[in-house]
Design a protein around this motif. Structure first.
Motif, mmCIF file in Angstrom:
data_model
loop_
_atom_site.group_PDB
_atom_site.id
_atom_site.type_symbol
_atom_site.label_atom_id
_atom_site.label_comp_id
_atom_site.label_asym_id
_atom_site.label_seq_id
_atom_site.Cartn_x
_atom_site.Cartn_y
_atom_site.Cartn_z
ATOM 1 N N ASP A 71 0.829 -1.214 0.000
ATOM 2 C CA ASP A 71 0.000 0.000 0.000
ATOM 3 C C ASP A 71 0.866 1.268 0.000
ATOM 4 N N PHE A 98 2.464 -3.608 -3.901
ATOM 5 C CA PHE A 98 1.136 -4.220 -3.939
ATOM 6 C C PHE A 98 0.106 -3.226 -3.413
ATOM 7 N N ASN A 99 -1.057 -3.181 -4.059
ATOM 8 C CA ASN A 99 -2.206 -2.455 -3.513
ATOM 9 C C ASN A 99 -3.164 -3.507 -2.950
ATOM 10 N N THR A 100 -3.508 -3.395 -1.672
ATOM 11 C CA THR A 100 -4.392 -4.419 -1.075
ATOM 12 C C THR A 100 -5.822 -4.311 -1.596
ATOM 13 N N HIS A 101 -6.268 -3.083 -1.893
ATOM 14 C CA HIS A 101 -7.603 -2.876 -2.470
ATOM 15 C C HIS A 101 -7.672 -1.469 -3.023
ATOM 16 N N HIS A 102 -8.813 -1.101 -3.609
ATOM 17 C CA HIS A 102 -8.829 0.132 -4.402
ATOM 18 C C HIS A 102 -9.248 1.389 -3.628
ATOM 19 N N PHE A 107 -4.105 3.550 -2.084
ATOM 20 C CA PHE A 107 -3.364 3.469 -3.358
ATOM 21 C C PHE A 107 -3.057 4.811 -4.034
ATOM 22 N N ALA A 120 -1.985 -5.637 -8.302
ATOM 23 C CA ALA A 120 -3.206 -5.697 -7.491
ATOM 24 C C ALA A 120 -4.113 -6.768 -8.087
ATOM 25 N N THR A 124 -9.461 -5.039 -8.068
ATOM 26 C CA THR A 124 -8.876 -3.818 -7.497
ATOM 27 C C THR A 124 -8.433 -2.882 -8.613
ATOM 28 N N ARG A 125 -7.783 -3.456 -9.629
ATOM 29 C CA ARG A 125 -7.341 -2.620 -10.753
ATOM 30 C C ARG A 125 -8.545 -1.970 -11.422
ATOM 31 N N ALA A 155 -2.644 0.281 -10.852
ATOM 32 C CA ALA A 155 -1.727 -0.862 -10.843
ATOM 33 C C ALA A 155 -1.703 -1.494 -12.235
#
Ligand SMILES: [Zn+2]
Length: 318
Positions: A71, A98-102, A107, A120, A124-125, A155
């Motif tokens: 994140d 890494f992005n855990t969620h949007h 992010f 991601a 999420t993307r 991402a």
């Protein structure tokens, strides 16, 4: 003569003034929680012009091959300052984000990692692509100039669930859902640290703008089965054991029961919002405001379901 004296007095007075604080400094201080593992703990408040959106936890793992970032925070500035904080800990390059969620607080710092592959989950993307612009505008409205120059950087890579080894750390990439349509949890087998993203909150009421309560509860069961040594929740303190999973589950079950019961009793939205909180949640930061928000996000679906269960027997008689 007088003018020169005055100027000297002014200069003398100014020399005692406190040095001006650098504007928009998040004062990020990485905290080491395990071998090679550092976290940046945000406040458990709402986003304000005071905190600049630093209400979120981010992390990085310094492996032999380079730094893995989990994140990127709520703004371009946060991402840049996070990267500077990483550089104070290690001279190794950042090799992966890494992005855990949007969600925006997790992010919108991606801009600071424009030279690094950002991965991601597919959902999420898609969320970053669809909602990112509105999120950045909204962050600016809430956090003010902390967020100036912040634009969504989506991402570019899909996360492949499963094991990924980077520089001697074996990461388990776990595709879950429920807080949003795509929630990535990461377990580092080397240290036993679980990076839970917003599937886990501790001592801060969970947020639900894109939640499916039933799916979220299932994901919590999957996380509990991992038996992590330490957990970094998306919001709240790092902890050993399962306190965060249990508290989040407790909150979601109570929320689900309350909304179901209220719909069965025919309460309207304003009435539900005024219901008392259970004693155990009363002192939890943002409990009242998140409960009210959750009613606006989720109650309509509970009302429809309650109507269905009344209407169905009537229809079946025909
Ligand atoms: Zn979130």
């Amino acid at each position: 003569m007088m003018a020169r004296l005055l100027a000297a007095l002014v200069a003398f007075a100014l020399s005692f003034a406190a040095p001006a604080a650098a504007p928009f400094d998040y004062r990020l201080k990485p905290e080491k929680i395990a071998d090679d593992t550092w976290v940046l703990i945000g406040s458990t408040e709402d986003i304000t012009r005071g905190n600049g959106g630093n209400i979120v936890n981010t992390a990085f793992v310094v492996t032999k091959e380079g730094v893995v970032v989990i994140d990127s925070g709520p703004s371009r500035r946060y991402g840049e300052q996070m990267r500077a904080a990483i550089a104070r800990v290690t001279d190794k390059p950042v090799v992966r984000v890494f992005n855990t969620h949007h969600h925006p607080d997790h992010f919108l710092g991606n801009q600071a990692y424009a030279d690094v592959p950002i991965a991601a989950l597919p959902a999420t993307r898609a969320g970053e692509r669809d909602d990112g612009g509105a999120f950045a505008d909204n962050m600016y409205r809430m956090a003010g100039d902390w967020a100036s120059g912040t634009e969504p950087r989506i991402a570019q890579q899909d996360v492949q669930p499963g094991r990924l080894t980077v520089g001697g750390h074996e990461f388990e990439l776990i595709a879950l859902e429920g807080h949003t349509a795509g929630d990535l949890a990461i377990l580092d087998h080397r240290t036993g640290v679980l990076f839970a993203g917003d599937l886990v909150f501790l001592d801060r009421a969970p947020t639900t703008p894109h939640a499916s309560v039933q799916r979220w509860l299932k994901s919590l069961d999957a996380l509990a089965a991992l038996g992590a040594k330490k957990t970094l929740p998306g919001h709240g303190p790092v902890h050993a054991g399962s306190a965060g999973i249990e508290q989040t589950r407790d909150w979601l079950k109570w929320l689900d029961q309350t909304l179901m019961q209220s719909a069965a009793n025919g309460l309207d939205m304003a009435e539900v919002m005024r219901l008392p909180l259970p004693e155990r949640f009363k002192r939890m930061p943002l409990a009242r405001s998140e409960f009210e928000r959750s009613v606006t996000h989720l109650y309509g679906a509970y009302e429809l379901r309650a109507l269905d269960s009344v209407a169905l027997p009537v229809l079946q008689q025909k």
